[in-house]
Design an enzyme around this catalytic site. Structure first.
Site, PDB file in Angstrom:
ATOM      1  CB  CYS A 135      -2.186  -2.564   5.383  1.00  0.00           C
ATOM      2  SG  CYS A 135      -3.797  -1.762   5.191  1.00  0.00           S
ATOM      3  CG  ASP A 149      -1.966  -1.126   1.165  1.00  0.00           C
ATOM      4  OD1 ASP A 149      -1.899  -1.951   0.240  1.00  0.00           O
ATOM      5  OD2 ASP A 149      -2.805  -1.194   2.078  1.00  0.00           O
ATOM      6  CE  LYS A 194      -3.533  -4.275   1.290  1.00  0.00           C
ATOM      7  NZ  LYS A 194      -4.293  -3.508   2.265  1.00  0.00           N
TER       8      LYS A 194
HETATM    9  N1  TIU Z   1      -2.623   0.397   4.228  1.00  0.00           N
HETATM   10  C1  TIU Z   1      -3.098   0.718   5.430  1.00  0.00           C
HETATM   11  O1  TIU Z   1      -2.454   0.566   6.441  1.00  0.00           O
HETATM   12  N2  TIU Z   1      -4.360   1.289   5.460  1.00  0.00           N
HETATM   13  C2  TIU Z   1      -4.795   2.114   6.452  1.00  0.00           C
HETATM   14  O2  TIU Z   1      -5.955   2.516   6.468  1.00  0.00           O
HETATM   15  N3  TIU Z   1      -3.881   2.456   7.383  1.00  0.00           N
HETATM   16  C3  TIU Z   1      -4.031   3.342   8.410  1.00  0.00           C
HETATM   17  O3  TIU Z   1      -3.135   3.447   9.216  1.00  0.00           O
HETATM   18  N4  TIU Z   1      -5.133   4.080   8.475  1.00  0.00           N
END
Ligand code: TIU
Length: 235
Positions: free
Chosen positions: A166, A28, A133
């Protein structure tokens, strides 16, 4: 080396690296989480904490590509019609501008939007799977497990954001499926320094209950000793 197998310094103990069965997963690293002016910053987060990981992840990515490791990128997001967005996720946070709404870089966490895509510094190359995802974990409702099985991958080198969300969810999912995860501490990041520290502690506690924690330098030194891979033809 142990029985000819390279060792990467890690906690709670050295990681026995099997390059033939190892993949790099970058979680991500999307504009909306990492770039100034994105959704993450609009929520009041300090994205500079996440941006510290970009350089080390870039170096690991280059070393992994050179050595011929399978590189997988993930993106959190949803279909433009939001049919895969759980109402609970949409409602969470009571945000004025939440998932699917107009954001600073397009509709927030919607596939195909500029903010949803991976940052310029880490653009995937042709042949590197990008796993979209809908949740926090990279295994939930994706074809990641099939991709790993088809490439005989048993070890995952884990980078990306955020460490406690994530990254941790994916490592836990991977661990339950029998994968050994090595999380690179300087290649993962959180908006919250305390969560960064504790999320890494959680992974390596109790003898490595979810996996190992190392540093990019240890992996890069090992990869540098491997012969340069001939890139597969791009189809
Ligand atoms: N990729 C991921 O960690 N998504 C989130 O929403 N992370 C947050 O820390 N909000």
């Amino acid at each position: 080396m142990e029985d000819g197998m390279p060792i990467i310094p890690a906690e709670p103990y050295d990681f026995l690296f099997e390059p033939e069965h190892a993949g790099l997963i970058i979680i991500d690293m999307q504009r909306d989480f990492v770039d100034p002016g994105g959704f993450g910053e609009a929520l009041g987060n300090d994205v500079s904490l996440l941006r510290k990981a970009i350089g080390p992840v870039g170096q690991v990515l280059a070393a992994a590509r050179r050595a011929g490791l399978l590189v997988i990128h993930t993106r959190e997001g949803h279909r433009p019609d939001l049919t895969d967005l759980p109402p609970s996720k949409k409602a969470r946070g009571r945000l004025k501008n939440g998932i699917g709404d107009a954001g600073p870089m397009g509709r927030i966490l919607v596939r195909g939007e500029y903010g949803h895509d991976i940052i310029d510094e880490l653009t995937p190359r042709p042949g590197e799977p990008v796993v979209d995802k809908p949740g926090k974990g990279a295994f939930y409702a994706t074809d990641l497990e099939g991709i790993l099985r088809n490439h005989d991958i048993r070890q995952l080198i884990v980078c990306g954001v955020t460490t406690e969300v994530c990254v941790n969810t994916t490592v836990r999912e991977a661990n339950d499926r029998g994968y050994d995860c090595l999380v690179l501490a300087d290649c993962v990041a959180s908006y919250f320094p305390e969560f960064q520290r504790v999320a890494l502690e959680m992974i390596k506690a109790q003898g490595g209950i979810f996996g190992w924690v190392g540093e990019s330098a240890g992996l890069i030194a090992t990869l540098a000793q491997m012969p340069e891979a001939v890139p597969p033809p791009v189809v």
